[in-house]
Design a protein around this motif. Structure first.
Motif, PDB file in Angstrom:
ATOM      1  N   ALA A 117     -29.227   9.469  40.495  1.00 23.69           N
ATOM      2  CA  ALA A 117     -28.979  10.811  41.012  1.00 23.69           C
ATOM      3  C   ALA A 117     -29.002  11.788  39.855  1.00 23.69           C
ATOM      4  O   ALA A 117     -28.436  11.535  38.792  1.00 23.69           O
ATOM      5  CB  ALA A 117     -27.628  10.863  41.713  1.00 23.69           C
ATOM      6  N   MET A 118     -29.659  12.908  40.061  1.00 22.39           N
ATOM      7  CA  MET A 118     -29.657  13.951  39.054  1.00 22.39           C
ATOM      8  C   MET A 118     -28.266  14.594  38.975  1.00 22.39           C
ATOM      9  O   MET A 118     -27.533  14.625  39.965  1.00 22.39           O
ATOM     10  CB  MET A 118     -30.700  15.021  39.392  1.00 22.39           C
ATOM     11  CG  MET A 118     -32.077  14.474  39.739  1.00 22.39           C
ATOM     12  SD  MET A 118     -32.792  13.424  38.452  1.00 22.39           S
ATOM     13  CE  MET A 118     -33.135  14.650  37.177  1.00 22.39           C
ATOM     14  N   ALA A 119     -27.917  15.130  37.821  1.00 22.99           N
ATOM     15  CA  ALA A 119     -26.610  15.781  37.679  1.00 22.99           C
ATOM     16  C   ALA A 119     -26.449  16.951  38.631  1.00 22.99           C
ATOM     17  O   ALA A 119     -25.327  17.307  39.013  1.00 22.99           O
ATOM     18  CB  ALA A 119     -26.422  16.249  36.236  1.00 22.99           C
ATOM     19  N   ASN A 120     -27.547  17.559  39.042  1.00 18.87           N
ATOM     20  CA  ASN A 120     -27.532  18.691  39.972  1.00 18.87           C
ATOM     21  C   ASN A 120     -27.639  18.261  41.432  1.00 18.87           C
ATOM     22  O   ASN A 120     -27.861  19.091  42.315  1.00 18.87           O
ATOM     23  CB  ASN A 120     -28.689  19.642  39.656  1.00 18.87           C
ATOM     24  CG  ASN A 120     -30.035  18.920  39.593  1.00 18.87           C
ATOM     25  OD1 ASN A 120     -30.295  18.197  38.634  1.00 18.87           O
ATOM     26  ND2 ASN A 120     -30.867  19.103  40.598  1.00 18.87           N
ATOM     27  N   ALA A 121     -27.452  16.979  41.707  1.00 17.17           N
ATOM     28  CA  ALA A 121     -27.672  16.451  43.055  1.00 17.17           C
ATOM     29  C   ALA A 121     -26.596  16.903  44.038  1.00 17.17           C
ATOM     30  O   ALA A 121     -25.499  17.318  43.663  1.00 17.17           O
ATOM     31  CB  ALA A 121     -27.723  14.924  43.011  1.00 17.17           C
ATOM     32  N   HIS A 122     -26.932  16.771  45.311  1.00 22.39           N
ATOM     33  CA  HIS A 122     -26.002  17.011  46.409  1.00 22.39           C
ATOM     34  C   HIS A 122     -24.796  16.082  46.242  1.00 22.39           C
ATOM     35  O   HIS A 122     -24.943  14.928  45.826  1.00 22.39           O
ATOM     36  CB  HIS A 122     -26.720  16.719  47.730  1.00 22.39           C
ATOM     37  CG  HIS A 122     -25.973  17.085  48.954  1.00 22.39           C
ATOM     38  ND1 HIS A 122     -24.915  16.352  49.444  1.00 22.39           N
ATOM     39  CD2 HIS A 122     -26.126  18.126  49.836  1.00 22.39           C
ATOM     40  CE1 HIS A 122     -24.461  16.897  50.552  1.00 22.39           C
ATOM     41  NE2 HIS A 122     -25.174  17.980  50.812  1.00 22.39           N
ATOM     42  N   PRO A 123     -23.584  16.542  46.562  1.00 18.73           N
ATOM     43  CA  PRO A 123     -22.389  15.693  46.402  1.00 18.73           C
ATOM     44  C   PRO A 123     -22.500  14.338  47.096  1.00 18.73           C
ATOM     45  O   PRO A 123     -22.016  13.322  46.569  1.00 18.73           O
ATOM     46  CB  PRO A 123     -21.271  16.545  47.021  1.00 18.73           C
ATOM     47  CG  PRO A 123     -21.735  17.950  46.843  1.00 18.73           C
ATOM     48  CD  PRO A 123     -23.228  17.908  46.992  1.00 18.73           C
ATOM     49  N   MET A 124     -23.144  14.286  48.255  1.00 22.78           N
ATOM     50  CA  MET A 124     -23.328  13.022  48.951  1.00 22.78           C
ATOM     51  C   MET A 124     -24.126  12.037  48.104  1.00 22.78           C
ATOM     52  O   MET A 124     -23.830  10.843  48.037  1.00 22.78           O
ATOM     53  CB  MET A 124     -24.056  13.264  50.288  1.00 22.78           C
ATOM     54  CG  MET A 124     -24.331  12.013  51.098  1.00 22.78           C
ATOM     55  SD  MET A 124     -25.553  12.307  52.420  1.00 22.78           S
ATOM     56  CE  MET A 124     -24.825  13.707  53.260  1.00 22.78           C
ATOM     57  N   VAL A 125     -25.146  12.551  47.435  1.00 21.81           N
ATOM     58  CA  VAL A 125     -26.010  11.705  46.607  1.00 21.81           C
ATOM     59  C   VAL A 125     -25.268  11.261  45.352  1.00 21.81           C
ATOM     60  O   VAL A 125     -25.326  10.094  44.955  1.00 21.81           O
ATOM     61  CB  VAL A 125     -27.308  12.464  46.255  1.00 21.81           C
ATOM     62  CG1 VAL A 125     -28.207  11.631  45.364  1.00 21.81           C
ATOM     63  CG2 VAL A 125     -28.046  12.862  47.532  1.00 21.81           C
ATOM     64  N   LEU A 126     -24.555  12.170  44.739  1.00 23.53           N
ATOM     65  CA  LEU A 126     -23.798  11.833  43.532  1.00 23.53           C
ATOM     66  C   LEU A 126     -22.760  10.748  43.804  1.00 23.53           C
ATOM     67  O   LEU A 126     -22.527   9.872  42.971  1.00 23.53           O
ATOM     68  CB  LEU A 126     -23.116  13.083  42.975  1.00 23.53           C
ATOM     69  CG  LEU A 126     -24.026  14.097  42.285  1.00 23.53           C
ATOM     70  CD1 LEU A 126     -23.270  15.385  42.005  1.00 23.53           C
ATOM     71  CD2 LEU A 126     -24.588  13.525  40.983  1.00 23.53           C
ATOM     72  N   SER A 127     -22.150  10.799  44.975  1.00 22.67           N
ATOM     73  CA  SER A 127     -21.098   9.836  45.271  1.00 22.67           C
ATOM     74  C   SER A 127     -21.628   8.463  45.647  1.00 22.67           C
ATOM     75  O   SER A 127     -20.936   7.464  45.474  1.00 22.67           O
ATOM     76  CB  SER A 127     -20.205  10.361  46.404  1.00 22.67           C
ATOM     77  OG  SER A 127     -20.923  10.454  47.617  1.00 22.67           O
ATOM     78  N   ALA A 128     -22.864   8.414  46.145  1.00 24.49           N
ATOM     79  CA  ALA A 128     -23.386   7.147  46.661  1.00 24.49           C
ATOM     80  C   ALA A 128     -24.362   6.440  45.729  1.00 24.49           C
ATOM     81  O   ALA A 128     -24.488   5.209  45.789  1.00 24.49           O
ATOM     82  CB  ALA A 128     -24.065   7.380  48.013  1.00 24.49           C
ATOM     83  N   ALA A 129     -25.050   7.180  44.884  1.00 21.01           N
ATOM     84  CA  ALA A 129     -26.065   6.567  44.025  1.00 21.01           C
ATOM     85  C   ALA A 129     -25.410   5.684  42.957  1.00 21.01           C
ATOM     86  O   ALA A 129     -24.301   5.957  42.497  1.00 21.01           O
ATOM     87  CB  ALA A 129     -26.921   7.636  43.364  1.00 21.01           C
ATOM     88  N   GLY A 130     -26.131   4.649  42.563  1.00 22.70           N
ATOM     89  CA  GLY A 130     -25.576   3.718  41.587  1.00 22.70           C
ATOM     90  C   GLY A 130     -25.582   4.224  40.163  1.00 22.70           C
ATOM     91  O   GLY A 130     -24.810   3.746  39.328  1.00 22.70           O
ATOM     92  N   HIS A 131     -26.465   5.174  39.857  1.00 22.90           N
ATOM     93  CA  HIS A 131     -26.596   5.684  38.493  1.00 22.90           C
ATOM     94  C   HIS A 131     -26.727   7.199  38.522  1.00 22.90           C
ATOM     95  O   HIS A 131     -27.120   7.783  39.524  1.00 22.90           O
ATOM     96  CB  HIS A 131     -27.841   5.084  37.809  1.00 22.90           C
ATOM     97  CG  HIS A 131     -27.858   3.590  37.784  1.00 22.90           C
ATOM     98  ND1 HIS A 131     -27.264   2.851  36.803  1.00 22.90           N
ATOM     99  CD2 HIS A 131     -28.415   2.696  38.649  1.00 22.90           C
ATOM    100  CE1 HIS A 131     -27.449   1.565  37.040  1.00 22.90           C
ATOM    101  NE2 HIS A 131     -28.146   1.452  38.160  1.00 22.90           N
ATOM    102  N   ARG A 132     -26.447   7.815  37.381  1.00 22.27           N
ATOM    103  CA  ARG A 132     -26.625   9.262  37.234  1.00 22.27           C
ATOM    104  C   ARG A 132     -27.415   9.534  35.955  1.00 22.27           C
ATOM    105  O   ARG A 132     -27.362   8.767  35.001  1.00 22.27           O
ATOM    106  CB  ARG A 132     -25.288   9.985  37.152  1.00 22.27           C
ATOM    107  CG  ARG A 132     -24.466   9.936  38.414  1.00 22.27           C
ATOM    108  CD  ARG A 132     -23.266  10.857  38.306  1.00 22.27           C
ATOM    109  NE  ARG A 132     -22.374  10.712  39.448  1.00 22.27           N
ATOM    110  CZ  ARG A 132     -21.312  11.472  39.670  1.00 22.27           C
ATOM    111  NH1 ARG A 132     -21.008  12.442  38.809  1.00 22.27           N
ATOM    112  NH2 ARG A 132     -20.542  11.280  40.721  1.00 22.27           N
TER     113      ARG A 132
END
Length: 269
Positions: A234-249
């Protein structure tokens, strides 16, 4: 992801991910993509954009090959400018979806992505600057027999999150509903059509397992791809849903977050 080889497929979203806020591919990102190709990886754009919206980006990035467009509904050969596969919504199903949208969000405006053009009803007022020549004004998006690659729903009075919450239960299994960062817009595809499922088919054709895929994205329509890949960032600018669920940032799109990951993978022993 395999720890002994560089990933065989780099699957990346475009807007908010590979592209910076100016809509460009930075020099650093282009160089990282080229280095990944030299290491044996195939670069696959996995985007909500239609094919016509990626040609200039592919040129900037130095990428040829296959792209997954329109949230998985279109497979596109960048080099030949040909749509090699499409999965439109059946017209009857699309009409039922439109009825459900109208009940859930009265006054909603409808558009249709056909694969080559956008049909726009009067209430569908969104216009994308780079794509202005592709809009066709219509009384109804259901007039004629053009394919419905994506049904687009616009409600200027609501956020995309609000729209999704209002209409997803009503639509149910009639179609796939998602959104990709534009406020007040939902993007609706045929049942079972997602970026991730189309990427999975592409990988199967190449004999590539999910563990040999690294993926990048920022919005809810990217999440299934990030969860599918051996390493989903997930990109640092990602949607909160994506930030919380993705395995990496990784870093944001304006900080060359995709390039940073690829450079690190290339430098790994």
């Amino acid at each position: 992801m395999s720890t002994t080889t560089f990933p065989r497929i780099v699957a990346t979203d475009l807007d908010g991910t590979l592209l910076n806020s100016a809509g460009d591919v930075s020099t650093r990102t282009r160089q990282a993509l080229q280095a990944a190709r030299a290491a044996g990886a195939e670069i696959v754009f996995v985007t909500a954009r239609a094919p016509r919206g990626i040609r200039e980006i592919a040129r900037q990035a130095g990428v040829t090959g296959t792209a997954i467009c329109s949230n998985g509904a279109v497979v596109y050969d960048v080099a030949t400018d040909e749509i090699t596969h499409s999965s439109p919504i059946e017209p009857q199903a699309a009409r039922k979806v439109a009825e459900a949208l109208a009940l859930a969000l009265p006054g909603i405006g409808l558009g249709v992505e056909t694969g080559r053009n956008v049909l726009a009803e009067a209430a569908y007022t969104r216009r994308v600057e780079y794509d202005l020549a592709s809009y066709i004004e219509v009384e109804s998006v259901f007039d004629g027999d053009r394919p419905i690659i994506k049904l687009l729903a616009l409600s200027p009075a609501h956020t995309a999150d609000e729209m999704y919450a209002a209409v997803a239960p009503a639509i149910g299994d009639l179609a796939e509903v998602t959104y990709s960062g534009v406020e007040g817009i939902l993007e609706i595809s045929a049942p079972g059509v997602t970026k991730a499922l189309t990427l999975d088919r592409l990988c199967a054709e190449r004999g590539v397992g999910a563990g040999d895929v690294v993926a990048f994205g920022d919005m809810p329509n990217d999440l299934a791809v990030l969860l599918y890949a051996g390493a989903g960032y997930a990109m640092a600018n990602a949607h909160p849903m994506v930030l919380s669920a993705a395995g990496h940032r990784t870093l944001s799109n304006d900080e060359d977050g995709v390039a940073v990951v690829l450079e690190n993978l290339l430098a790994a022993p």
